[in-house]
Scaffold this motif. Structure first.
Motif, short mmCIF file in Angstrom:
data_model
loop_
_atom_site.label_atom_id
_atom_site.label_comp_id
_atom_site.label_asym_id
_atom_site.label_seq_id
_atom_site.Cartn_x
_atom_site.Cartn_y
_atom_site.Cartn_z
N ARG A 22 -16.81 10.08 21.69
CA ARG A 22 -16.67 11.40 22.32
C ARG A 22 -17.93 12.23 22.17
NH1 ARG A 22 -16.29 16.34 21.01
NH2 ARG A 22 -16.17 15.90 18.77
N ARG A 23 -18.47 12.27 20.97
CA ARG A 23 -19.68 13.07 20.74
C ARG A 23 -20.86 12.56 21.56
NH1 ARG A 23 -20.27 13.64 14.30
NH2 ARG A 23 -22.08 14.91 14.94
N LEU A 24 -20.95 11.24 21.69
CA LEU A 24 -22.05 10.66 22.46
C LEU A 24 -21.87 10.90 23.96
CD1 LEU A 24 -22.48 7.23 20.62
CD2 LEU A 24 -23.69 9.38 20.18
N VAL A 25 -20.66 10.72 24.46
CA VAL A 25 -20.41 10.86 25.90
C VAL A 25 -20.58 12.31 26.35
CG1 VAL A 25 -18.58 10.75 27.66
CG2 VAL A 25 -18.94 8.82 26.11
N GLU A 26 -20.15 13.24 25.51
CA GLU A 26 -20.20 14.64 25.92
C GLU A 26 -21.61 15.21 25.95
OE1 GLU A 26 -17.32 16.70 23.51
OE2 GLU A 26 -15.65 16.02 24.80
N CYS A 27 -22.58 14.47 25.44
CA CYS A 27 -23.99 14.86 25.59
C CYS A 27 -24.58 13.94 26.66
CB CYS A 27 -24.76 14.71 24.28
SG CYS A 27 -26.48 15.26 24.41
N GLU A 28 -24.69 14.45 27.87
CA GLU A 28 -25.11 13.62 29.00
C GLU A 28 -26.58 13.21 28.86
OE1 GLU A 28 -22.66 14.93 32.81
OE2 GLU A 28 -23.62 16.65 31.85
N SER A 29 -26.91 12.01 29.38
CA SER A 29 -28.25 11.47 29.17
C SER A 29 -28.72 10.62 30.35
CB SER A 29 -28.27 10.63 27.88
OG SER A 29 -27.22 9.67 27.90
N THR A 85 -27.92 6.80 30.39
CA THR A 85 -26.90 6.36 31.34
C THR A 85 -27.40 6.58 32.76
OG1 THR A 85 -25.74 8.45 31.73
CG2 THR A 85 -25.18 7.26 29.71
N VAL A 86 -26.61 6.12 33.73
CA VAL A 86 -26.96 6.29 35.14
C VAL A 86 -26.40 7.60 35.71
CG1 VAL A 86 -27.01 3.80 35.51
CG2 VAL A 86 -24.90 5.07 35.98
N TRP A 87 -25.63 8.34 34.93
CA TRP A 87 -24.88 9.47 35.48
C TRP A 87 -25.69 10.77 35.46
CZ3 TRP A 87 -20.61 8.29 37.96
CH2 TRP A 87 -19.97 7.09 37.65
N PRO A 88 -25.74 11.52 36.58
CA PRO A 88 -26.50 12.78 36.62
C PRO A 88 -25.81 13.87 35.81
CG PRO A 88 -25.31 12.46 38.68
CD PRO A 88 -25.15 11.18 37.89
N LEU A 89 -26.60 14.87 35.44
CA LEU A 89 -26.03 16.02 34.72
C LEU A 89 -24.90 16.64 35.54
CD1 LEU A 89 -29.21 17.81 33.30
CD2 LEU A 89 -27.60 16.32 32.08
N GLY A 90 -23.86 17.04 34.85
CA GLY A 90 -22.71 17.63 35.51
C GLY A 90 -21.56 16.68 35.70
N THR A 91 -21.81 15.38 35.56
CA THR A 91 -20.73 14.40 35.74
C THR A 91 -19.64 14.58 34.69
OG1 THR A 91 -22.33 12.81 36.63
CG2 THR A 91 -20.19 11.95 35.95
N ALA A 92 -20.02 14.96 33.47
CA ALA A 92 -19.03 15.10 32.40
C ALA A 92 -18.05 16.24 32.66
CB ALA A 92 -19.72 15.31 31.06
N ARG A 94 -16.98 16.90 35.80
CA ARG A 94 -16.12 16.37 36.85
C ARG A 94 -15.26 15.21 36.36
NH1 ARG A 94 -16.98 12.49 40.63
NH2 ARG A 94 -19.15 12.21 39.98
N LEU A 95 -15.84 14.38 35.47
CA LEU A 95 -15.14 13.23 34.91
C LEU A 95 -15.19 13.33 33.39
CD1 LEU A 95 -16.76 10.46 37.16
CD2 LEU A 95 -14.48 11.46 37.45
N PRO A 96 -14.45 14.25 32.80
CA PRO A 96 -14.59 14.52 31.36
C PRO A 96 -14.08 13.37 30.50
CG PRO A 96 -12.72 15.72 32.25
CD PRO A 96 -13.44 15.12 33.42
N PHE A 97 -14.59 13.36 29.27
CA PHE A 97 -14.10 12.41 28.26
C PHE A 97 -12.60 12.57 28.10
CE2 PHE A 97 -12.74 11.47 23.98
CZ PHE A 97 -13.30 10.22 23.74
N SER A 98 -11.89 11.44 28.04
CA SER A 98 -10.44 11.51 27.84
C SER A 98 -9.95 10.19 27.26
CB SER A 98 -9.71 11.77 29.16
OG SER A 98 -9.85 10.66 30.04
N VAL A 99 -8.82 10.25 26.59
CA VAL A 99 -8.13 9.06 26.11
C VAL A 99 -6.67 9.20 26.50
CG1 VAL A 99 -7.52 7.63 24.14
CG2 VAL A 99 -9.72 8.82 24.16
N LEU A 104 -9.94 4.81 27.22
CA LEU A 104 -10.92 5.87 27.04
C LEU A 104 -11.79 5.93 28.29
CD1 LEU A 104 -13.08 6.37 23.84
CD2 LEU A 104 -14.16 6.31 26.08
N ARG A 105 -12.06 7.16 28.76
CA ARG A 105 -12.87 7.34 29.96
C ARG A 105 -13.95 8.39 29.72
NH1 ARG A 105 -10.07 4.70 34.01
NH2 ARG A 105 -7.81 4.45 33.61
N GLY A 106 -14.96 8.34 30.55
CA GLY A 106 -16.05 9.31 30.47
C GLY A 106 -17.34 8.65 30.91
N PRO A 107 -18.26 9.41 31.49
CA PRO A 107 -19.50 8.82 32.02
C PRO A 107 -20.35 8.17 30.92
CG PRO A 107 -19.60 11.23 32.02
CD PRO A 107 -18.20 10.86 31.72
N GLY A 108 -20.63 6.89 31.11
CA GLY A 108 -21.45 6.17 30.14
C GLY A 108 -20.66 5.57 28.99
#
Length: 380
Positions: A22-29, A85-92, A94-99, A104-108
């Motif tokens: 969660r901590r890693l996914v919520e910081c977009e890269s 990751t391949v995901w642009p800023l703002g994706t998190a 629109r597609l937030p981390f969730s379980v 488990l889902r989330g960009p990257g």
């Protein structure tokens, strides 16, 4: 074969690993945003320091931030991961981390922040980390242009490299990867009015068409070699003989010899018109990770999984490349696909199966321990 006792890794739990993911996914890269990658590196460094008790080296190459934890004077086991990751800023947003329902889902998350979290927790479970190194790069999704030399320098002399890229279908390990060639071809012709005097022009589009057909014929299905013209552009206006065209080509091959054959053939192609010209840029981007570099590690992983009471895991050869191509390319035994089980890499349905996180992390810990405590050759 040396038999080693099981390690006390009861502290490796799905809950702890999920929180790290969660901590890693919520910081977009996104790879191309250097500031975002630097912020992600800060988060990875903080999480890693909490788990491992030491700060990593921060290595900035070409503006890209990479991290490295080294334990002991020499690397015997290298863990390889990336945090871009391949995901642009703002994706998190629109597609937030969730379980939900064990998914488990989330960009990257699948590619490959879950694998990075597993590497950190596997290392943390080892009381004795002497000989262990974790390298976390920040440009893998771009082909590792700034980190290749760092990967090869860090891997040189290691007994084995374990790559935390996501697993193949069904959790399979990746025992072989095709090598990659990436090319950008410029076609030069001569402009002319398409209605008044087309005969004075040299049509770059026509030359491009001939080039595309010649390139596509270089593939060899029996050898597993694919040569794919991917993107093309040409011309300026609809009433002008095009003076320029451009083509991008993706090459995949199981052996270095095949990559080199295609490279030579591409560079030998010449235009049909004497006044046209081809300019070929690019070349072999990643060497192949051939099956002989992983076979002994696959066998060890299979024995270890059996000893831990885990179900058998298949291994497969895949067409995609990773940083494991570089470690195998310099002769370091390499096993890839040790990361998350799930699917949807680079797609909006990207996901991770939570129940597989802890067992695969325990297996990774056991593999590291076994490799570091024996002198056996880990390649065929």
């Amino acid at each position: 074969m040396t038999t080693l006792p099981a390690l006390p890794v009861e502290g490796v739990t799905d809950t702890a690993i999920v929180e790290t993911i969660r901590r890693l996914v919520e910081c977009e890269s996104p790879s191309s945003d250097l500031a975002a990658v630097a912020r992600s590196a800060d988060v990875v460094a903080a999480v890693g320091a909490e788990l491992l008790g030491i700060e990593p080296e921060r290595i900035v190459v070409g503006g890209v931030t990479h991290l490295r934890w080294r334990f002991g004077p020499a690397t015997r086991v290298l863990l390889v991961a990336h945090h871009d990751t391949v995901w642009p800023l703002g994706t998190a947003e629109r597609l937030p981390f969730s379980v939900s329902d064990g998914i488990l889902r989330g960009p990257g998350c699948f590619d490959m922040k879950a694998g990075l979290a597993m590497a950190l927790h596997a290392l943390a479970a080892l009381a004795d980390r002497d000989g262990m190194t974790l390298l976390v790069t920040g440009d893998e999704e771009l082909g590792s242009p700034n980190s290749r030399a760092l990967i090869e320098e860090t891997a040189r002399g290691a007994a084995a490299a374990l790559v935390l890229e996501a697993s193949a279908d069904g959790g399979a390990w990746k025992s072989a990867r095709k090598g990659v060639g990436l090319y950008d071809v410029e076609v030069t012709g001569r402009a002319a009015h398409a209605g008044l005097e087309p005969e004075r022009g040299v049509n770059a589009t026509v030359e491009l068409a001939r080039f595309v057909l010649a390139v596509a014929a270089l593939g060899d299905p029996d050898a597993g070699t694919t040569v794919t013209p991917t993107r093309a552009e040409s011309g300026t206006t609809t009433n002008t003989v095009p003076a320029g065209a451009r083509l991008w080509i993706d090459v995949r091959a199981r052996t270095a010899a095949e990559l080199e054959r295609v490279d030579r053939a591409l560079r030998a192609l010449v235009p049909a018109h004497p006044d046209a010209a081809f300019r070929v840029r690019g070349g072999i981007n990643r060497p192949p990770m051939e099956a002989g570099m992983s076979s002994a590690l696959v066998a060890l992983a299979g024995r270890t999984a059996h000893r831990l009471g885990l179900p058998p895991v298949a291994d497969v050869a895949v067409g995609g490349a990773s940083d494991g191509n570089f470690t195998a390319g310099i002769g370091v035994p390499t096993l890839d696909g040790l990361g998350a089980v799930g699917g949807g890499a680079h797609a909006e349905h990207e996901h991770v199966v939570v129940a597989e996180l802890a067992p695969r992390t325990r297996l990774l810990t056991e593999l590291m321990h076994a490799i570091s405590r024996t002198d056996e050759p880990w390649h065929a």
